[in-house]
Design a protein around this motif. Structure first.
Motif, PDB file in Angstrom:
ATOM      1  N   ALA A 269      47.654  11.525   0.322  1.00 30.36           N
ATOM      2  CA  ALA A 269      48.498  10.479   1.087  1.00 30.36           C
ATOM      3  C   ALA A 269      49.197  11.898   2.015  1.00 30.36           C
ATOM      4  N   GLY A 270      49.308  11.643   3.487  1.00 36.33           N
ATOM      5  CA  GLY A 270      50.030  12.715   4.052  1.00 36.33           C
ATOM      6  C   GLY A 270      49.089  13.721   4.351  1.00 36.33           C
ATOM      7  N   LYS A 271      47.698  13.640   4.122  1.00 36.05           N
ATOM      8  CA  LYS A 271      47.141  14.410   4.522  1.00 36.05           C
ATOM      9  C   LYS A 271      45.678  13.578   5.036  1.00 36.05           C
ATOM     10  N   GLU A 272      45.331  14.672   5.629  1.00 36.39           N
ATOM     11  CA  GLU A 272      42.967  14.087   6.024  1.00 36.39           C
ATOM     12  C   GLU A 272      42.825  13.948   4.752  1.00 36.39           C
ATOM     13  N   GLY A 273      41.277  13.465   4.583  1.00 37.35           N
ATOM     14  CA  GLY A 273      40.423  13.602   3.993  1.00 37.35           C
ATOM     15  C   GLY A 273      40.379  12.542   2.821  1.00 37.35           C
ATOM     16  N   PHE A 274      39.539  13.030   1.816  1.00 35.83           N
ATOM     17  CA  PHE A 274      39.795  12.401   0.407  1.00 35.83           C
ATOM     18  C   PHE A 274      39.891  12.776  -0.478  1.00 35.83           C
ATOM     19  N   ILE A 275      40.200  12.735  -1.944  1.00 30.05           N
ATOM     20  CA  ILE A 275      40.222  13.252  -3.233  1.00 30.05           C
ATOM     21  C   ILE A 275      38.912  12.230  -3.924  1.00 30.05           C
ATOM     22  N   ALA A 276      37.779  12.866  -4.853  1.00 28.38           N
ATOM     23  CA  ALA A 276      36.414  12.373  -4.857  1.00 28.38           C
ATOM     24  C   ALA A 276      36.248  13.016  -5.509  1.00 28.38           C
ATOM     25  N   THR A 277      35.158  12.135  -6.623  1.00 31.78           N
ATOM     26  CA  THR A 277      34.368  12.289  -7.790  1.00 31.78           C
ATOM     27  C   THR A 277      32.860  12.357  -7.263  1.00 31.78           C
ATOM     28  N   PHE A 278      32.540  13.686  -7.755  1.00 33.33           N
ATOM     29  CA  PHE A 278      30.597  13.836  -8.250  1.00 33.33           C
ATOM     30  C   PHE A 278      30.359  13.673  -9.471  1.00 33.33           C
ATOM     31  N   GLU A 279      29.244  13.437  -9.797  1.00 28.04           N
ATOM     32  CA  GLU A 279      28.960  13.680 -11.396  1.00 28.04           C
ATOM     33  C   GLU A 279      29.756  14.218 -12.228  1.00 28.04           C
TER      34      GLU A 279
ATOM     35  N   TYR B  26      33.375   7.507  -6.688  1.00 25.60           N
ATOM     36  CA  TYR B  26      34.645   7.176  -6.266  1.00 25.60           C
ATOM     37  C   TYR B  26      35.880   7.758  -5.014  1.00 25.60           C
ATOM     38  N   ILE B  27      35.792   7.816  -4.106  1.00 24.88           N
ATOM     39  CA  ILE B  27      36.560   8.136  -2.735  1.00 24.88           C
ATOM     40  C   ILE B  27      38.145   7.263  -3.447  1.00 24.88           C
ATOM     41  N   THR B  28      39.165   8.377  -2.663  1.00 21.10           N
ATOM     42  CA  THR B  28      40.847   7.994  -2.473  1.00 21.10           C
ATOM     43  C   THR B  28      41.277   8.405  -1.240  1.00 21.10           C
ATOM     44  N   PRO B  29      41.710   7.615   0.204  1.00 18.11           N
ATOM     45  CA  PRO B  29      42.748   8.691   0.394  1.00 18.11           C
ATOM     46  C   PRO B  29      43.714   9.487   0.358  1.00 18.11           C
TER      47      PRO B  29
ATOM     48  N   GLN C 157      22.284  -2.502   2.975  1.00 13.18           N
ATOM     49  CA  GLN C 157      21.608  -2.461   2.233  1.00 13.18           C
ATOM     50  C   GLN C 157      21.504  -1.324   1.191  1.00 13.18           C
ATOM     51  N   ASN C 158      22.741  -0.365   0.659  1.00 13.06           N
ATOM     52  CA  ASN C 158      23.628   0.316  -0.370  1.00 13.06           C
ATOM     53  C   ASN C 158      22.891   0.016  -1.905  1.00 13.06           C
ATOM     54  N   ASN C 159      22.712   0.906  -2.077  1.00 11.80           N
ATOM     55  CA  ASN C 159      22.374   1.127  -3.823  1.00 11.80           C
ATOM     56  C   ASN C 159      22.880   0.775  -4.331  1.00 11.80           C
ATOM     57  N   LEU C 160      23.779   1.396  -4.707  1.00 11.05           N
ATOM     58  CA  LEU C 160      25.244   1.394  -5.913  1.00 11.05           C
ATOM     59  C   LEU C 160      26.217   1.168  -4.142  1.00 11.05           C
ATOM     60  N   GLY C 161      26.229   0.179  -3.637  1.00 11.51           N
ATOM     61  CA  GLY C 161      27.834   0.227  -3.226  1.00 11.51           C
ATOM     62  C   GLY C 161      28.760  -0.030  -4.350  1.00 11.51           C
ATOM     63  N   GLU C 162      29.950   0.657  -4.172  1.00 13.98           N
ATOM     64  CA  GLU C 162      31.141   0.591  -4.676  1.00 13.98           C
ATOM     65  C   GLU C 162      32.817   1.530  -4.194  1.00 13.98           C
ATOM     66  N   GLY C 163      33.414   2.017  -4.954  1.00 13.09           N
ATOM     67  CA  GLY C 163      34.620   2.198  -4.273  1.00 13.09           C
ATOM     68  C   GLY C 163      35.002   2.242  -3.113  1.00 13.09           C
ATOM     69  N   VAL C 164      35.497   1.012  -3.246  1.00 12.54           N
ATOM     70  CA  VAL C 164      35.481   0.553  -1.087  1.00 12.54           C
ATOM     71  C   VAL C 164      37.191   0.007  -1.238  1.00 12.54           C
ATOM     72  N   VAL C 165      36.986   1.286  -0.615  1.00 15.65           N
ATOM     73  CA  VAL C 165      39.095   0.819  -0.085  1.00 15.65           C
ATOM     74  C   VAL C 165      39.595   1.054   1.337  1.00 15.65           C
ATOM     75  N   TRP C 166      40.830   0.987   1.987  1.00 19.34           N
ATOM     76  CA  TRP C 166      40.961   0.364   3.284  1.00 19.34           C
ATOM     77  C   TRP C 166      42.374   1.535   3.277  1.00 19.34           C
ATOM     78  N   HIS C 167      42.079   1.828   4.967  1.00 23.07           N
ATOM     79  CA  HIS C 167      43.215   3.446   5.499  1.00 23.07           C
ATOM     80  C   HIS C 167      43.876   2.291   6.556  1.00 23.07           C
ATOM     81  N   SER C 168      45.298   2.534   6.037  1.00 23.43           N
ATOM     82  CA  SER C 168      45.545   1.469   6.909  1.00 23.43           C
ATOM     83  C   SER C 168      46.364   2.431   8.551  1.00 23.43           C
TER      84      SER C 168
END
Length: 342
Positions: A73-83, A68-71, A20-31
């Protein structure tokens, strides 16, 4: 069954998680972790789901939105955007609860990497960041949008940050910066500005990270059938391992599959949800498509009863014995989104 004005094959995705997301977005798989991640934009939440265990976690950030989120490469965590900023986020909470609505964990960004937008326009709600993408070398693209989607001016922008941290404005006069992805050889960049109901393509120089020769790649699709007209606009996209583009239709409840020639090869419905937002491939062998959706009230008046699955996470099997694979052929393969190199 309603009559169809076309012969394009249609397949149905199924509800996987009633989140029940309000605005689900940015889906990404991390292998590396075998986890699925997505955002609920206006709740400023990062969702993490383990398909094997059926467990789910939610991290909440103190911002107006997490878009927006993106895993990495070679590091933990994400790069993302706030407003109004590009940020670094910590690793997500490991999912342990078998619940569509698990305990919410409060977190904060590790640091701010960039704030290129006009601060006044961000503060007064004129613009905010929206979607993004990563090229095969790990450069991050992050785009903004005008929050009044009926305004005559397009105040959004598309930015790129390279592996050295250098920021470049790629586009201005953007309406709603949305889906962005690259052909398997890295020579084409596909891009959606949702104020224009089309998908554009650029020639892309992978060595320099420059996109040129913008042109229309695909127009709006035909109606699903005679009872479901073409509505809405293109939203987020992903690209499979053979170069097909899969683009969600905002306010039209489906994902459109388009081959590199610009021909529609399949449609995937998210029944009971009008607001498909973005797909991605994940799971074992990258043979599952996951699709996020938006709440019904964002689709239009009176949609809540008509679209009870709005805001849920959907999935559809692309495995060797699946119906859609019979259309795509034995040589088809999925692809994971590229990870940020910064």
């Amino acid at each position: 069954m309603a009559a169809r004005p076309h012969n394009i094959p249609i397949f149905d995705a199924e509800v996987l998680l009633k989140c029940q997301n309000n605005l689900g977005e940015g889906v990404v798989w991390h292998s590396k972790s075998n986890l699925l991640h997505w955002v609920d934009i206006f709740a400023s939440q990062l969702h993490t789901y383990d398909p094997k265990e059926g467990t789910h976690s939610i991290d909440k950030y103190p911002s107006k939105c997490l878009t927006y989120i993106t895993p990495r490469a070679g590091k933990e965590g994400f790069i993302a955007t706030f407003e109004g900023s590009l940020v670094e986020l910590p690793p997500p909470t490991r999912p342990t609860e078998k619940s569509a609505h698990p305990t919410i964990n409060n977190k904060e960004a590790v640091k701010v990497l960039s704030e290129p937008l006009d601060k006044k326009l961000v503060d007064d709600g004129t613009v905010r960041f929206n979607d993004g993408g990563v090229d095969p070398h790990g450069r991050v693209f992050y785009g903004s949008m005008g929050q009044d989607e009926k305004a005559p001016k397009f105040p959004g922008e598309l930015w790129q940050i390279d592996l050295s941290g250098r920021q470049t404005k790629v586009l201005d006069e953007v309406g709603v910066s949305n889906g962005l992805g690259f052909s398997p050889d890295g020579q084409k960049m596909y891009y959606i500005d949702s104020r224009k109901d089309q998908i554009d393509v650029f020639d892309y120089n992978l060595s320099s990270g420059t996109a040129v020769n913008r042109r229309k790649f695909a127009s709006s699709p035909p109606p699903l059938d005679n009872d479901h007209p073409t509505e809405g606009v293109y939203d987020g996209l992903c690209i499979d391992g053979v170069g097909n583009i899969w683009a969600a239709r905002w306010r039209n409840g489906r994902v459109i599959g388009i081959n590199p020639k610009g021909e529609i090869i399949a449609m995937i419905t998210v029944k009971g949800s009008k607001g498909a937002t973005i797909p991605c491939f994940g799971g074992p062998n990258l043979e599952t498509m996951y699709i996020t959706t938006a709440s019904s009230y964002l689709g239009g008046e009176g949609d809540s009863d008509k679209y009870p699955n709005s805001g849920h996470l959907f999935s559809i099997d692309f495995g060797p014995s699946s119906p859609i694979r019979k259309i795509l052929g034995p040589d088809w393969k999925g692809a994971e989104r590229y990870r940020a190199g910064i």
